[in-house]
Design an enzyme around this catalytic site. Structure first.
Site, PDB file in Angstrom:
ATOM      1  N   ASN A 211      20.028  -6.219 107.723  1.00  9.59           N
ATOM      2  CA  ASN A 211      19.463  -5.348 109.550  1.00  9.59           C
ATOM      3  C   ASN A 211      18.352  -6.336 110.197  1.00  9.59           C
ATOM      4  O   ASN A 211      18.467  -6.708 109.615  1.00  9.59           O
ATOM      5  CB  ASN A 211      19.592  -3.718 108.308  1.00  9.59           C
ATOM      6  CG  ASN A 211      18.205  -3.952 107.461  1.00  9.59           C
ATOM      7  OD1 ASN A 211      17.317  -4.128 107.977  1.00  9.59           O
ATOM      8  ND2 ASN A 211      18.246  -3.193 106.515  1.00  9.59           N
ATOM      9  N   PRO A 304      20.956  -0.140  94.609  1.00  8.29           N
ATOM     10  CA  PRO A 304      19.970   1.340  94.415  1.00  8.29           C
ATOM     11  C   PRO A 304      19.207   2.093  95.417  1.00  8.29           C
ATOM     12  O   PRO A 304      18.862   1.674  95.966  1.00  8.29           O
ATOM     13  CB  PRO A 304      18.386   0.450  93.157  1.00  8.29           C
ATOM     14  CG  PRO A 304      19.133  -0.808  92.582  1.00  8.29           C
ATOM     15  CD  PRO A 304      20.633  -1.334  93.655  1.00  8.29           C
ATOM     16  N   ASP A 305      19.066   3.052  94.680  1.00  8.30           N
ATOM     17  CA  ASP A 305      17.938   3.537  95.952  1.00  8.30           C
ATOM     18  C   ASP A 305      16.376   3.801  95.630  1.00  8.30           C
ATOM     19  O   ASP A 305      16.390   4.819  94.135  1.00  8.30           O
ATOM     20  CB  ASP A 305      18.597   5.404  96.040  1.00  8.30           C
ATOM     21  CG  ASP A 305      18.041   6.316  96.952  1.00  8.30           C
ATOM     22  OD1 ASP A 305      17.068   6.209  97.862  1.00  8.30           O
ATOM     23  OD2 ASP A 305      18.823   6.854  97.743  1.00  8.30           O
ATOM     24  N   ILE A 306      15.572   2.832  95.765  1.00  2.00           N
ATOM     25  CA  ILE A 306      14.930   2.850  95.034  1.00  2.00           C
ATOM     26  C   ILE A 306      13.721   4.376  95.627  1.00  2.00           C
ATOM     27  O   ILE A 306      12.359   5.037  94.566  1.00  2.00           O
ATOM     28  CB  ILE A 306      13.736   1.582  96.239  1.00  2.00           C
ATOM     29  CG1 ILE A 306      14.394   0.566  95.469  1.00  2.00           C
ATOM     30  CG2 ILE A 306      12.351   1.455  95.310  1.00  2.00           C
ATOM     31  CD1 ILE A 306      13.941  -0.239  96.320  1.00  2.00           C
ATOM     32  N   LYS A 337      16.148  14.169 103.833  1.00  2.00           N
ATOM     33  CA  LYS A 337      15.947  13.132 103.234  1.00  2.00           C
ATOM     34  C   LYS A 337      14.989  13.456 102.484  1.00  2.00           C
ATOM     35  O   LYS A 337      13.775  13.065 100.960  1.00  2.00           O
ATOM     36  CB  LYS A 337      15.527  11.776 103.820  1.00  2.00           C
ATOM     37  CG  LYS A 337      15.233  10.600 103.386  1.00  2.00           C
ATOM     38  CD  LYS A 337      14.894   9.184 104.099  1.00  2.00           C
ATOM     39  CE  LYS A 337      14.583   7.868 103.186  1.00  2.00           C
ATOM     40  NZ  LYS A 337      14.899   6.957 104.339  1.00  2.00           N
ATOM     41  N   LYS A 341      15.281  13.026  98.226  1.00  2.00           N
ATOM     42  CA  LYS A 341      14.383  12.274  97.385  1.00  2.00           C
ATOM     43  C   LYS A 341      13.427  12.626  96.947  1.00  2.00           C
ATOM     44  O   LYS A 341      12.664  11.695  95.870  1.00  2.00           O
ATOM     45  CB  LYS A 341      14.670  11.104  98.179  1.00  2.00           C
ATOM     46  CG  LYS A 341      15.176  10.528  99.424  1.00  2.00           C
ATOM     47  CD  LYS A 341      16.209   9.756  98.969  1.00  2.00           C
ATOM     48  CE  LYS A 341      17.295   9.604 100.035  1.00  2.00           C
ATOM     49  NZ  LYS A 341      18.094   8.737  99.244  1.00  2.00           N
TER      50      LYS A 341
END
Length: 395
Positions: A211, A304-306, A337, A341
């Site tokens: 990105n 992985p969603d850190i 979010k 999270k």
């Protein structure tokens, strides 16, 4: 109170003078500005006047000012004269005793200490003529800072970047013997974990998914936390930025490597997850994919969603801050979010335009109490404000 006369030279780094003025004014100091013709190509008199709350001087031929010998008064009323950015041309004229505009005339007329803060292309900085001029200026008693090293607007890399405003403030403090800014809230004794930059997810040995993140905002936050006495661990994706002073840096490439580095860096009092982590990866091919085989079919697998992992961990930092880079419905997505999270705060921004590669940002801080807008500002200013809020929250 220190009375500072700031001469803004003609270089792309002139925009940093705005933050320098803000820092000095925040400390209650008086700043008067002289804007050169070259500097006016990069910042406007109105901007400097608004920040300094003083008229900006631009011409040696202002009839009202010069009827009162304005350049003499300007040069004598200050406690310190600061030239930032000091371009190669401006320093050459200073070294030669030239007095052909307001800036050089008052520099020749002043009897006060002078601090020159260079900014120029690396070849110009290293040129023998510039080195001779710097030696002359230092021999005349002028303090000349060394420039920072790093990527430049011209695309080259090396010494020549204008030092960051905090470093200039520190030099002013050393020369004047007076505080140039109010003490920032302390993060001494705290461990702050910061992620920054993109991740690169290999497709084959030469291609990857990525990105546009530059890492600038995350690096600025790491620097701001370190400047407040924190022990900072910076987990950085593939970027070419210089490591901020006092920061321990861990370089990674992929999201999975970043997740591992974050886990190994725990425990932390604060985690600020700024990195633009890729959501997916593919099983990389062992050799370069050839186009004669047709377009490859990439099977995307979740990374992985850190942030979510930290939010659910029994080693969760006391303060968990996530970032949300959005292109529409910014506050709606950021609020969702934060809840999903289990983060304490979300710093949300619209990444349209050049935000992901530029030097400025405009964000919303989303907390349990709601959302507050922080207006467009240099990324270093956003970082300072966030670091102050973190310190206040931990106190």
């Amino acid at each position: 109170m220190t009375r500072i006369l700031l001469i803004v030279g003609g270089g792309i780094a002139a925009y940093k003078a705005c933050e320098l003025i803000r820092l000095l004014r925040r400390g209650g100091h008086d700043v008067r500005c002289v804007l050169t013709d070259g500097g006016a190509h990069f910042v406007t008199p109105m901007t400097l006047a608004a920040l300094s709350e003083r008229p900006v001087h631009t011409s040696l031929w202002d009839l009202k000012d010069e009827a009162e010998m304005g350049h003499i008064q300007l040069s004598r009323q200050a406690d310190l004269v600061v030239v930032a950015p000091a371009t190669a041309d401006l320093m050459a004229r200073m070294a030669g005793g030239v007095a052909d505009d307001l800036a050089t005339t008052l520099l020749l007329a002043t009897d006060k200490p002078v601090l020159a803060v260079p900014a120029m292309n690396v070849r110009m900085w290293q040129h023998p003529a510039t080195r001779r001029n710097i030696a002359t200026l230092r021999g005349d008693g002028i303090t000349v800072l060394e420039p920072d090293e790093g990527p430049m607007a011209c695309g080259e890399f090396g010494p020549g970047r204008l030092p960051e405003p905090h470093a200039i403030v520190a030099a002013i403090e050393a020369l004047t013997g007076t505080p140039a800014s109010k003490p920032a809230p302390s993060l001494a004794g705290r461990h702050i974990l910061v992620t920054a930059g993109p991740t690169h997810e290999p497709i084959d040995p030469v291609r990857y998914l990525a990105n546009r993140s530059s890492g600038k905002q995350g690096f600025a936050i790491a620097a701001a936390c370190a400047a407040r006495g924190g022990r900072v661990t910076l987990v950085a994706g593939p970027v070419t930025l210089a490591t901020p002073a006092g920061v321990d840096r861990i370089d990674v490439e992929t999201a999975r490597e970043m997740a591992d580095a974050v886990t190994q860096a725990l425990p932390a009092d604060v985690a600020v997850m700024v990195a633009a982590v890729a959501d997916w990866h593919v099983d990389a091919a062992p050799s370069k994919l050839k186009k004669d085989g047709g377009a490859p079919v990439l099977a995307l697998r979740p990374n992985p969603d850190i942030l979510a992992t930290l939010g659910a961990s029994d080693r969760r930092p006391r303060l968990l801050v996530g970032f949300a880079a959005e292109t529409d419905d910014v506050l709606v997505h950021a609020t969702a979010k934060r809840s999903a999270k289990n983060a304490d705060w979300i710093v949300a921004n619209d990444v349209g335009g050049d935000v992901m590669g530029g030097d400025r940002n405009e964000v919303h801080l989303v907390t349990a109490a709601g959302a507050e807008r922080w207006p467009d500002a240099p990324k270093s200013e956003i970082a300072d404000r966030l670091a102050d809020r973190i310190a206040d929250a931990l106190r």
